[in-house]
Design an enzyme around this catalytic site. Structure first.
Site, PDB file in Angstrom:
ATOM      1  N   ASP A 112      11.631  -6.476  -2.456  1.00  0.00           N
ATOM      2  CA  ASP A 112      11.643  -5.104  -2.960  1.00  0.00           C
ATOM      3  C   ASP A 112      12.205  -5.148  -4.385  1.00  0.00           C
ATOM      4  O   ASP A 112      13.361  -5.537  -4.591  1.00  0.00           O
ATOM      5  CB  ASP A 112      12.519  -4.212  -2.090  1.00  0.00           C
ATOM      6  N   ASP A 149       4.847   3.300   6.177  1.00  0.00           N
ATOM      7  CA  ASP A 149       6.277   3.550   6.378  1.00  0.00           C
ATOM      8  C   ASP A 149       6.440   4.668   7.415  1.00  0.00           C
ATOM      9  O   ASP A 149       6.607   5.836   7.059  1.00  0.00           O
ATOM     10  CB  ASP A 149       6.943   3.966   5.062  1.00  0.00           C
TER      11      ASP A 149
END
Length: 530
Positions: A229, A385
């Site tokens: 990330d 997500d």
């Protein structure tokens, strides 16, 4: 003179970098007449058969390429560079290939297998060739939905086969003309050795030097993926970060777990099968010229020879000067910078909302459709997500529910998985099953399945979530979020049958080494790449 036929689709930067890393220089095919001047020609690429042939015709490359091949001059085709040697492909009916090898390319049709064939598999070398002179059975990287079938008509081309449901041609060669279905530039050291043999001129087949026949099956491996990330910290530097339920701040500062290029290099050396970069502030960064992730990809691909996926901010936009960029043009830049696959997150939710409003009709307007049409389904990954929404009974919602072993805050025994956008901050009225199915229909080739509820917890993957999606689609699924120990990886493969598992924080902090995961999996009967 080694010449690269870059026809304008797919990631060829990694191949250039691999050739340079091996100590060879390279010239580019810039005009049709350059093809017949080449001494050794490489035709790389991923993408759709029809799109590749259309570009070759538009550039005027088809006839000189046919002439080069007819003369039996040194040639190495990679992936689509193998498939275009055949007469045609089911992927693009009515589009003629180069016609050098008899037969047509056909789609994988085994019902029990995920398509694309995406990941690491062995090859069964069936006759001698310097290309495989020191091949020791290592796994090589494949990514394709269509394959060349061995037949009596193409038997004199047959060099190596691989099993995925049934045998397909993973390498062909006659004289100095050869091609491979896998990507040597993405296959680590084993692929680089094969590439070196071609570059050094060791490509001539020796028919009288037969390799002992073998019927041993090849074995498709489960993938272990390292995820980075990436975002800017408060000082403006790009860092790899990680948080719990997507909160990446610690004591008011963005948590810094390392520099993205250096960390990616470490994971390559430690045996990661793929590396995924997620630009977690990408939805706020619009101008393409300002995307720092392009430079991260370029630098990473110089020394990392496994597949790279990039997500975050890849969508259509209009810049401050009023210039419009399509999602495809943005994706082009990422592919040209070293990405092998593009991950689409929030935009996939918006695309499915529009798809539902049209009654499930595809109209070619979505980024998924546009990118898949040019680069192939295998180039498009959908990053989902979801979060749990608990209900008392399936009848109270129109969404796909599961009977859960993890009850809700009020003892609810059912839940559905709500898809979110903008880094999990906003929910949608789309559930994870309908999103996955719709994205597959729109042309996506893989699902990266996260879990907001499990992210950063270390308690294990959300098996109920993953199983629901795995059973809903026929494309590969990557399990993500929640891994805390090696046992969690074995559990998710055994319980859901997914093709890959991804982790971030436990790898970044060296709590669980990648090789420890693979060793444990092999000890428990799970095939992995060593």
């Amino acid at each position: 003179m080694i010449s690269l036929l870059d026809y304008g689709a797919g990631n060829v930067r990694s191949l250039r970098n691999a050739i340079h890393a091996l100590g060879f220089t390279l010239t580019e095919i810039e005009r049709a007449e350059d093809i017949l001047k080449a001494e050794r020609l490489i035709f790389p690429g991923v993408g759709a058969f029809g799109a590749a042939m259309e570009r070759l015709h538009r550039l005027g490359y088809v006839e000189p390429l046919k002439a080069y091949l007819a003369e039996g001059r040194p040639y190495l085709g990679i992936c689509i560079g193998l498939q275009t040697l055949f007469e045609g492909s089911e992927e693009s009916p009515g589009v003629e290939g180069l016609g050098l090898i008899p037969g047509r390319i056909r789609r994988f049709d085994h019902e029990a297998l995920s398509v694309p064939h995406m990941g690491w598999n062995d090859v069964r070398v069936e006759r001698a060739s310097p290309l495989f002179a020191d091949y020791a059975g290592e796994k090589l990287y494949f990514v394709h939905s269509y394959r060349a079938e061995p037949s009596p008509e193409n038997a004199d081309w047959r060099l190596a086969t691989t099993d995925y449901g049934a045998p397909f041609l993973s390498a062909v060669q006659k004289g100095r003309v050869g091609a491979v279905q896998f990507h040597p530039e993405k296959s680590g050291e084993a692929g680089l050795r094969l590439l070196r043999h071609f570059l050094a001129g060791e490509d001539t087949l020796t028919p009288d030097l037969e390799r002992p026949a073998t019927r041993a099956p090849t074995h498709f491996a489960k993938r272990i993926i390292a995820c980075l990330d990436v975002r800017s910290n408060d000082a403006g530097d790009l860092v790899v970060t990680k948080g719990d339920q997507y909160d990446v701040r610690e004591s008011g500062e963005v948590r810094n777990l390392g520099k993205p290029v250096e960390l990616a290099q470490r994971y390559y050396e430690e045996g990661a099968d793929e590396i995924t970069f997620l630009n977690i502030t990408g939805f706020r960064d619009f101008p393409l010229s300002d995307q720092p992730m392009l430079e991260v990809l370029k630098r990473t691909s110089e020394n990392v020879f496994v597949p790279l996926t990039i997500g975050g901010g890849i969508r259509e936009f209009t810049d401050a000067n009023g210039k419009h960029y399509s999602a495809l043009s943005v994706a082009d830049e990422y592919f040209r910078s070293g990405a092998d696959k593009i991950s689409i997150g929030s935009d996939a939710v918006y695309a499915v909302e529009a798809y539902k409003a049209r009654g499930g009709v595809k109209d070619g307007s979505t980024a998924i459709e546009q990118i898949a049409e040019v680069y192939g389904n295998q180039a498009v990954v959908i990053s989902i997500d979801p979060r749990r929404v608990y209900v008392d009974a399936p009848s109270v919602t129109d969404h796909d529910t599961v009977a859960t072993q993890v009850p809700g805050p009020n003892g609810e025994r059912y839940c559905w998985f709500q898809c979110t956008v903008k880094g999990g901050r906003e929910g949608s009225d789309v559930d994870v099953v309908e999103l996955a199915r719709a994205c597959e229909d729109l042309g996506a080739g893989e699902i990266l399945l996260n879990s907001i509820d499990r992210d950063g917890t270390g308690v294990g993957f959300d098996i109920e979530l993953i199983r629901a999606v795995r059973e809903a689609v026929s494309i590969p699924v990557i399990a993500s979020s929640g891994a805390g120990c090696v046992e969690h990886f074995a559990e998710v493969f055994a319980a859901t049958g997914v093709e890959a598992a991804l982790a971030a924080g436990i790898f970044h902090r060296r709590e669980v080494p990648i090789e420890a995961v693979k060793t444990y999996l092999r000890q428990h009967g799970v095939e992995t790449r060593t």
